[in-house]
Design a protein around this motif. Structure first.
Motif, PDB file in Angstrom:
ATOM      1  N   LEU A 105       0.815  -1.221   0.000  1.00  0.00           N
ATOM      2  CA  LEU A 105       0.000   0.000   0.000  1.00  0.00           C
ATOM      3  C   LEU A 105       0.844   1.264   0.000  1.00  0.00           C
ATOM      4  CD1 LEU A 105      -2.726  -1.070   2.603  1.00  0.00           C
ATOM      5  CD2 LEU A 105      -2.832  -1.205   0.102  1.00  0.00           C
ATOM      6  N   GLN A 106       2.124   1.100   0.276  1.00  0.00           N
ATOM      7  CA  GLN A 106       2.984   2.276   0.381  1.00  0.00           C
ATOM      8  C   GLN A 106       3.102   3.017  -0.952  1.00  0.00           C
ATOM      9  OE1 GLN A 106       6.746   1.146   2.196  1.00  0.00           O
ATOM     10  NE2 GLN A 106       5.688   0.028   3.832  1.00  0.00           N
ATOM     11  N   ALA A 107       3.078   2.294  -2.064  1.00  0.00           N
ATOM     12  CA  ALA A 107       3.174   2.931  -3.379  1.00  0.00           C
ATOM     13  C   ALA A 107       1.970   3.828  -3.640  1.00  0.00           C
ATOM     14  CB  ALA A 107       3.285   1.860  -4.470  1.00  0.00           C
ATOM     15  N   LYS A 108       0.783   3.407  -3.201  1.00  0.00           N
ATOM     16  CA  LYS A 108      -0.424   4.203  -3.406  1.00  0.00           C
ATOM     17  C   LYS A 108      -0.375   5.486  -2.581  1.00  0.00           C
ATOM     18  CE  LYS A 108      -3.187   0.128  -4.487  1.00  0.00           C
ATOM     19  NZ  LYS A 108      -4.361  -0.706  -4.139  1.00  0.00           N
ATOM     20  N   LEU A 109       0.138   5.376  -1.364  1.00  0.00           N
ATOM     21  CA  LEU A 109       0.283   6.571  -0.536  1.00  0.00           C
ATOM     22  C   LEU A 109       1.309   7.516  -1.145  1.00  0.00           C
ATOM     23  CD1 LEU A 109      -0.183   8.235   2.017  1.00  0.00           C
ATOM     24  CD2 LEU A 109       1.501   6.799   3.186  1.00  0.00           C
ATOM     25  N   LEU A 110       2.417   6.956  -1.609  1.00  0.00           N
ATOM     26  CA  LEU A 110       3.474   7.772  -2.213  1.00  0.00           C
ATOM     27  C   LEU A 110       2.947   8.530  -3.428  1.00  0.00           C
ATOM     28  CD1 LEU A 110       6.460   8.632  -2.425  1.00  0.00           C
ATOM     29  CD2 LEU A 110       6.846   6.576  -3.820  1.00  0.00           C
ATOM     30  N   ALA A 111       2.161   7.859  -4.282  1.00  0.00           N
ATOM     31  CA  ALA A 111       1.623   8.507  -5.481  1.00  0.00           C
ATOM     32  C   ALA A 111       0.736   9.693  -5.108  1.00  0.00           C
ATOM     33  CB  ALA A 111       0.837   7.481  -6.301  1.00  0.00           C
TER      34      ALA A 111
END
Length: 444
Positions: free
Chosen positions: A253-259
């Motif tokens: 889920l970290q990639a979605k938060l980063l985006a």
């Protein structure tokens, strides 16, 4: 003698004494405080017409940051209350900074008595001749008790610099050190404080609900989506988004938060429309993120995105000078809450608190004082009345429920007084009616 109350705040006892002697013949009431943390309780308990505030409270420090910090706090609590700053250093730049921050005036130590009195009268007259002041504004969240240790004074300086910016902040520290309170403090001092801070506990958000919780959803996006709902990012638009326990966020889920953080926009579930968001991010964790990055458990790019400024709150054992202050604060809070006024801590009890390592930090100390107040049989809490376990952190999931502790205390008092409710109420330090109410609440 002029009507009104003057509050003098200075860590130098001789300065307090000198000013009190000077002003007690001129004004109706003079209050003094050697610790700036007392400002909050004084302003909360009685009307004050003017504050004389020192600009420096740490030995060898003359930056004025502490004074400016408390000046802002006073302005938040009591807008329009005149504050005259005191400093032993003739720094013109500092004087201008204080005046720009809203101080009514500025006085150098050593002061001229007539000049000081003239400035005080002018400030009071200006207040009286102006428009009616708004009622004192209480912060929407409990004020953070900063402490007076050198390490916390350094932390204040960082907070006052960072708060006015939109820089992302990562707050680190052990459990119970007050990371959420510090996040609220940064928000309160920020330019976004007119809006409520939005708090998300990342450890409590399931993977299946992550996108819906943070980014929102449209009606019909999933089975239970009966209506459209904005997520936390949209709710925090124009304000601060606080992501607590960010170290618990699964890697996927970290990639979605980063985006979302990089693009400053989100897309609700069930929609293709991109929604711009203007948020200031504060994150917190008790985990070692660099170590997690090294083990590929936390994205390095996300770590650098949230870590523009890092503030580490030291554990309570590393700032023992603050323990007595916190203990006194919680004692006042819980004696008022449980109507046990008149209870004090024995010096040996304070010593026991100070010498304990507090693996659970401020949260454990708070729990300990609350329990001691509930169970206190006399007006003095002694060292033996403090339930702490050296060398082991209190597990709050295992600790007895405080309601049950209170129930047991009431039962014990009734039993000890052979059913005499008047005597039991007196032993508990509450009125007979309060005891009746509590017995009804606990079905006794």
């Amino acid at each position: 003698m002029q009507a009104g109350t003057i509050l003098i705040v200075d860590d130098n006892k001789s300065v307090l004494t000198s000013l009190e002697l000077l002003l007690e013949d001129e004004f109706e009431q003079v209050e003094t405080a050697s610790n700036p943390n007392s400002i909050l309780s004084v302003l909360d308990s009685r009307p004050v017409d003017l504050v004389l505030l020192d600009m420096n409270f740490s030995a060898g420090v003359n930056t004025g940051n502490e004074g400016l910090f408390w000046l802002r706090r006073i302005q938040e609590i009591a807008p329009g209350l005149p504050v005259i700053m005191l400093t032993a250093y003739g720094d013109v730049e500092l004087a201008v900074k204080a005046l720009k921050s809203g101080a009514a005036d500025f006085v150098l130590k050593p002061w001229d008595n007539d000049n000081l009195l003239e400035k005080i009268r002018a400030a009071l007259q200006g207040r009286q001749s102006g428009q009616p002041l708004p009622p004192p504004k209480r912060p929407s969240e409990p004020a953070m008790i900063i402490g007076h240790s050198p390490v916390m004074m350094k932390l204040i300086k960082v907070v006052t610099k960072v708060a006015k910016t939109d820089a992302n902040v990562l707050i680190t520290g052990e459990n119970g050190t007050g990371k959420e309170m510090l996040a609220r403090e940064i928000h309160r001092l920020s330019l976004r404080s007119r809006h409520e801070m939005v708090h998300v506990d990342m450890g409590a958000v399931s993977e299946s609900l992550f996108e819906s919780e943070l980014f929102g959803h449209e009606r019909g996006a999933f089975t239970d989506a009966r209506e459209s709902r904005p997520g936390k990012f949209e709710a925090a638009h124009g304000s601060t988004l606080f992501l607590d326990e960010i170290g618990n966020l699964p890697l996927g889920l970290q990639a979605k938060l980063l985006a979302a953080l990089q693009n400053r926009e989100i897309t609700r579930l069930g929609s293709n429309r991109k929604i711009p968001v203007d948020i200031r991010l504060i994150a917190a964790t008790n985990r070692n993120l660099p170590e997690m990055v090294a083990h590929s458990l936390f994205r390095e790019d996300l770590f650098y995105r949230i870590n523009t400024i890092q503030i580490e709150i030291p554990p309570l054992r590393n700032r023992r000078e603050d323990i007595a202050l916190f203990a006194d604060y919680f004692l006042k809070k819980y004696t008022a809450l449980y109507k046990r006024t008149g209870i004090s801590l024995h010096p040996q009890a304070v010593e026991k608190l100070t010498n304990y390592d507090w693996p659970g930090n401020i949260r454990e100390l708070q729990h300990t004082i609350e329990k001691a107040v509930i169970l206190a049989e006399k007006n003095v809490i002694r060292a033996s009345d403090l339930f702490i376990r050296p060398g082991k952190a209190v597990s709050f999931s295992e600790a007895p429920n405080l309601g049950e502790v209170e129930r047991q205390a009431i039962l014990a008092a009734i039993t000890q007084n052979e059913g005499n409710l008047t005597a039991a109420a007196e032993q508990l330090g509450v009125s007979r009616q309060t005891l009746y109410n509590k017995m009804k609440r606990f079905n006794l």
